[in-house]
Design an enzyme around this catalytic site. Structure first.
Site, PDB file in Angstrom:
ATOM      1  N   ARG A  34       0.831  -1.213   0.000  1.00  0.00           N
ATOM      2  CA  ARG A  34       0.000   0.000   0.000  1.00  0.00           C
ATOM      3  C   ARG A  34       0.861   1.257   0.000  1.00  0.00           C
ATOM      4  O   ARG A  34       0.495   2.273  -0.590  1.00  0.00           O
ATOM      5  CB  ARG A  34      -0.964  -0.031   1.177  1.00  0.00           C
ATOM      6  N   ASP A 139     -18.450   7.080   6.150  1.00  0.00           N
ATOM      7  CA  ASP A 139     -17.200   6.314   6.128  1.00  0.00           C
ATOM      8  C   ASP A 139     -16.071   7.341   6.177  1.00  0.00           C
ATOM      9  O   ASP A 139     -16.282   8.515   5.846  1.00  0.00           O
ATOM     10  CB  ASP A 139     -17.099   5.466   4.848  1.00  0.00           C
TER      11      ASP A 139
HETATM   12  C1  LIG Z   1     -14.606  -3.942   6.212  1.00  0.00           C
HETATM   13  S1  LIG Z   1     -15.490  -2.471   5.830  1.00  0.00           S
HETATM   14  C2  LIG Z   1     -17.091  -2.894   6.491  1.00  0.00           C
HETATM   15  C3  LIG Z   1     -18.194  -2.366   5.635  1.00  0.00           C
HETATM   16  C4  LIG Z   1     -19.612  -2.723   6.092  1.00  0.00           C
HETATM   17  N1  LIG Z   1     -19.942  -2.096   7.352  1.00  0.00           N
HETATM   18  C5  LIG Z   1     -19.828  -4.194   6.176  1.00  0.00           C
HETATM   19  O1  LIG Z   1     -20.046  -4.737   7.273  1.00  0.00           O
HETATM   20  O2  LIG Z   1     -19.797  -4.865   5.127  1.00  0.00           O
HETATM   21  C6  LIG Z   1     -14.856  -1.322   7.042  1.00  0.00           C
HETATM   22  C7  LIG Z   1     -15.078   0.134   6.681  1.00  0.00           C
HETATM   23  O3  LIG Z   1     -14.782   0.933   7.820  1.00  0.00           O
HETATM   24  C8  LIG Z   1     -14.216   2.144   7.385  1.00  0.00           C
HETATM   25  N2  LIG Z   1     -13.452   2.774   8.479  1.00  0.00           N
HETATM   26  C9  LIG Z   1     -12.258   2.409   8.997  1.00  0.00           C
HETATM   27  N3  LIG Z   1     -11.870   3.266   9.952  1.00  0.00           N
HETATM   28  C10 LIG Z   1     -12.844   4.201  10.068  1.00  0.00           C
HETATM   29  C11 LIG Z   1     -13.016   5.352  10.885  1.00  0.00           C
HETATM   30  N4  LIG Z   1     -12.101   5.732  11.779  1.00  0.00           N
HETATM   31  N5  LIG Z   1     -14.137   6.082  10.727  1.00  0.00           N
HETATM   32  C12 LIG Z   1     -15.080   5.720   9.808  1.00  0.00           C
HETATM   33  N6  LIG Z   1     -14.966   4.651   9.003  1.00  0.00           N
HETATM   34  C13 LIG Z   1     -13.856   3.890   9.136  1.00  0.00           C
HETATM   35  C14 LIG Z   1     -13.334   1.726   6.210  1.00  0.00           C
HETATM   36  O4  LIG Z   1     -13.041   2.801   5.350  1.00  0.00           O
HETATM   37  C15 LIG Z   1     -14.179   0.633   5.559  1.00  0.00           C
HETATM   38  O5  LIG Z   1     -14.926   1.124   4.483  1.00  0.00           O
END
Ligand SMILES: C[S@@+](CC[C@H](N)C(=O)[O-])C[C@H]1O[C@@H](n2cnc3c(N)ncnc32)[C@H](O)[C@@H]1O
Length: 280
Positions: A34, A139
């Site tokens: 990354r 997000d």
């Molecule tokens: C694995 S995905 C889960 C998506 C969905 N909630 C699901 O269960 O399928 C995790 C998401 O959390 C977001 N994320 C990570 N850290 C975050 C933060 N500090 N604040 C808001 N979103 C965050 C990431 O960008 C990512 O899109």
């Protein structure tokens, strides 16, 4: 500490300060890949250590955050949460005529909030009653939010994700994209679904959230807590809890825990909790 380790520790420190995400120990290959991609994407001419210095000073932070989030998601992931929404939560709003206000706190590319919206439409069809509903989806990653707002998905991937009680043709328009020898079927979310969801950028690690107390009837916080330390998970849940109405429902991911909220909620299903007490 060798140079690579030093670089990776620096990534972890910056990532934690910008997002609260705690990267696990075994992520060296992921971090290296990354970081190199980030340097290409930002067209940065210096070395990786210099790039991280520039990010620490506040430049390219959005690109950095977007590079280090993990966005895996799919339509109707852990579909028992959507059947609970359909069978237990939404009928009450169909009967009362009150608006159901929902929040999706880590919406990634949009499959989760659009699944919530499709569940509203399906419930309306089953009950033959209108439901007034709104969904705020946030997000931290601006790229996924743009993708979500656009609402175009690959059908070959998505078609396997819909449970049998959803007919995707009701909610998506098909579009065939031809490029060279490849033909791909894309699906675009219909406007009535898009109108129900509004996407915003928000960091769950912020000290407070831009919502009113007791704003939401339903909060989805799924598969995002796993990226935080236990203390930070608890702090996020407590902040979210302020915005959930008494009697409202909190859905968390299959491997996540309600931590210290446990004394303030009643469990009504697999990682489904109803707020029963206010935290003072
Ligand atoms: C694995 S995905 C889960 C998506 C969905 N909630 C699901 O269960 O399928 C995790 C998401 O959390 C977001 N994320 C990570 N850290 C975050 C933060 N500090 N604040 C808001 N979103 C965050 C990431 O960008 C990512 O899109």
């Amino acid at each position: 500490m060798d140079d690579t380790q030093h670089l990776h520790e620096k990534v972890k420190t910056i990532l934690y300060s910008l997002t609260g995400i705690t990267l696990a120990e075994n992520k060296d290959i992921m971090i290296a890949n990354r970081l190199h991609k980030l340097r290409r994407d930002t067209s940065f001419s210096g070395d990786l250590d210099q790039l991280l210095d520039v990010i620490s000073e506040g430049k390219h932070t959005t690109e950095f955050i977007n590079s280090f989030t993990t966005n895996k998601t799919h339509f109707f992931r852990e579909d028992f949460h959507f059947t609970d929404l359909r069978d237990r939560v939404l009928p009450e709003f169909a009967n009362s005529g009150q608006e159901v206000k929902m929040y999706c706190s880590a919406s990634s590319t949009g499959e989760e909030p659009y699944s919530m919206a499709m569940t509203v439409f399906e419930t309306e069809a089953i009950l033959n009653k209108k439901i007034r509903a709104s969904i705020i989806a946030t997000d931290i990653d601006t790229n996924v939010l743009q993708y979500a707002a656009n609402g175009v998905y690959r059908f070959s991937k998505s078609s396997k994700e819909f449970p049998e009680w959803i007919s995707p043709q009701k909610y998506f328009k098909r579009r065939v994209k031809k490029s060279l020898a490849i033909e791909e079927v894309l699906i675009k979310v219909k406007p009535e679904l898009q109108r129900m969801v509004s996407f915003q950028v928000m960091n769950l690690n912020d000290n407070s959230y831009p919502f009113a107390q007791d704003q939401f009837d339903v909060v989805f916080c799924r598969n995002v807590l796993i990226y935080f330390s236990v203390e930070d998970q608890d702090a996020i849940l407590r902040k979210l809890f302020k915005h959930l109405k008494m009697g409202g429902t909190l859905y968390i991911g299959h491997s996540e825990s309600p931590h210290s909220l446990i004394d303030y909620v009643k469990r009504v299903g697999q990682n489904i909790f109803i707020k029963t007490k206010e935290i003072h």
